[in-house]
Design a protein around this motif. Structure first.
Motif, PDB file in Angstrom:
ATOM      1  N   LEU A  66     -11.672   0.968  -0.392  1.00 26.65           N
ATOM      2  CA  LEU A  66     -11.262  -0.300  -0.979  1.00 26.65           C
ATOM      3  C   LEU A  66     -11.322  -1.386   0.075  1.00 26.65           C
ATOM      4  O   LEU A  66     -10.824  -1.201   1.192  1.00 26.65           O
ATOM      5  CB  LEU A  66      -9.826  -0.219  -1.515  1.00 26.65           C
ATOM      6  CG  LEU A  66      -9.533   0.708  -2.693  1.00 26.65           C
ATOM      7  CD1 LEU A  66      -8.025   0.743  -2.969  1.00 26.65           C
ATOM      8  CD2 LEU A  66     -10.283   0.255  -3.926  1.00 26.65           C
ATOM      9  N   LEU A 118       0.851  -1.189   0.000  1.00 28.03           N
ATOM     10  CA  LEU A 118       0.000   0.000   0.000  1.00 28.03           C
ATOM     11  C   LEU A 118       0.885   1.238   0.000  1.00 28.03           C
ATOM     12  O   LEU A 118       1.719   1.414   0.892  1.00 28.03           O
ATOM     13  CB  LEU A 118      -0.915   0.006   1.227  1.00 28.03           C
ATOM     14  CG  LEU A 118      -1.826   1.225   1.383  1.00 28.03           C
ATOM     15  CD1 LEU A 118      -2.829   1.313   0.234  1.00 28.03           C
ATOM     16  CD2 LEU A 118      -2.554   1.191   2.722  1.00 28.03           C
ATOM     17  N   TYR A 146      -8.530   1.777   3.389  1.00 23.04           N
ATOM     18  CA  TYR A 146      -8.353   0.453   2.794  1.00 23.04           C
ATOM     19  C   TYR A 146      -8.430  -0.600   3.884  1.00 23.04           C
ATOM     20  O   TYR A 146      -7.813  -0.467   4.946  1.00 23.04           O
ATOM     21  CB  TYR A 146      -6.987   0.365   2.098  1.00 23.04           C
ATOM     22  CG  TYR A 146      -6.649  -1.014   1.556  1.00 23.04           C
ATOM     23  CD1 TYR A 146      -7.451  -1.614   0.605  1.00 23.04           C
ATOM     24  CD2 TYR A 146      -5.529  -1.712   2.004  1.00 23.04           C
ATOM     25  CE1 TYR A 146      -7.157  -2.870   0.104  1.00 23.04           C
ATOM     26  CE2 TYR A 146      -5.220  -2.964   1.501  1.00 23.04           C
ATOM     27  CZ  TYR A 146      -6.041  -3.533   0.551  1.00 23.04           C
ATOM     28  OH  TYR A 146      -5.753  -4.787   0.052  1.00 23.04           O
TER      29      TYR A 146
END
Length: 309
Positions: free
Chosen positions: A229, A26, A208
């Motif tokens: 996400l 990430l 996320y």
């Protein structure tokens, strides 16, 4: 200002010629966080142009081999590259024992420190925090093996200054930081200019959630609610729901149900069983419930743009 996930490995325990075991990176504002480290992770980082030297934080969901077998090799490569910056690893406490034993057995002398942060796995836990990001772990359900999901959330930004209004009201530079923080402006004559006239709302924060390996677990919905996400494992298809339950994994349909209930922005499904060479069935099954679903294919990137509206 990136907020982007790169899939390094999308398969479950057995790798295939096209799919490596679980690993992701990430990128948050050009800071790189490694999530799980299956076999071949560093090969994939080179292949997909991830700057290895900028990996300072590694989050390990659990201690099954397809999530950790690449870690000792990565640690060794860091040493060979002359790393001197501390490496932070967030994982179950048993991982530290394993890594220390491997380093001792190999007579490895590192020029950098490895700092282990234990994940307790029984409740939500704040693992990492700085001025712009927080990372929490939360328990998943993977049989007797303690397993954690991870939630990455940007922190709210300061308000955005309006250059035209700052000029119009002759706001001095020394006052601008406090205005960003929400203060009104008082000029030399005592006139109060409201903060709303001088600023705009900041961009929305991005988030996320990473959920693997786990049985179908609706109780995580409030934790991951409304994330931009969501990565959720989809090891099997609904035809294999009994096997999924027995092995504490999920089907594509179940992953989609979690995404729908949590009202996430996008669902990414992965951790596929090696028995599936073609993944069209997984995608179809998930999309029937949650249309905004994509496959976690090795090398694929998923971004959340900065909302400036």
């Amino acid at each position: 200002m990136k907020f982007e996930v790169t899939i390094l490995g999308s398969n479950s325990a057995l790798p295939t010629t096209k799919r490596f075991p679980t690993a992701q990176v990430l990128n948050v504002l050009e800071r790189f966080f490694l999530i799980d480290c299956g076999e071949g992770t560093q090969i994939q980082m080179k292949r997909f142009r991830i700057p290895m030297s900028r990996i300072n934080h590694i989050f390990i969901s659990h201690l099954h081999g397809d999530h950790i077998f690449g870690l000792i090799g990565l640690i060794s490569s860091f040493s060979l590259q002359g790393r001197s910056v501390d490496l932070h690893i967030y994982a179950h406490s048993k991982l530290e024992k394993l890594i220390r034993f491997q380093l001792e057995l190999l007579e490895s002398k590192l020029e950098y420190e490895i700092i282990f942060h234990p994940i307790f796995g029984t409740k939500t836990q704040l693992l990492f925090e700085d001025n712009s990001l927080s990372v929490e772990s939360f328990p998943l359900k993977h049989g007797a093996m303690p397993c954690a999901g991870f939630l990455f959330k940007e922190k709210p930004r300061l308000r955005t200054l309006r250059a035209d209004m700052l000029s119009f009201y002759n706001v001095p530079i020394k006052c601008r930081q406090s205005i960003k923080e929400g203060a009104d402006f008082v000029d030399d004559e005592g006139q109060v200019v409201s903060n709303k006239k001088l600023t705009k709302d900041p961009p929305k924060t991005r988030s996320y959630a990473f959920c693997t390996d786990t049985a179908y677990l609706p109780r995580i919905v409030p934790i991951i609610g409304a994330v931009d996400l969501l990565y959720h494992e989809a090891t099997f298809l609904k035809a294999d729901v009994k096997r999924a339950k027995k092995t504490y994994h999920s089907t594509a349909e179940q992953a989609a149900k979690i995404a729908l209930e949590a009202k996430v922005g996008k669902l990414i499904i992965g951790h596929f069983s090696a028995r599936f060479e073609n993944l069209r069935g997984h995608l179809k099954e998930a999309k029937e419930i949650f249309p905004n679903t994509e496959l976690a294919e090795d090398g694929k990137k998923f971004s959340v743009k900065l909302d400036r509206d």
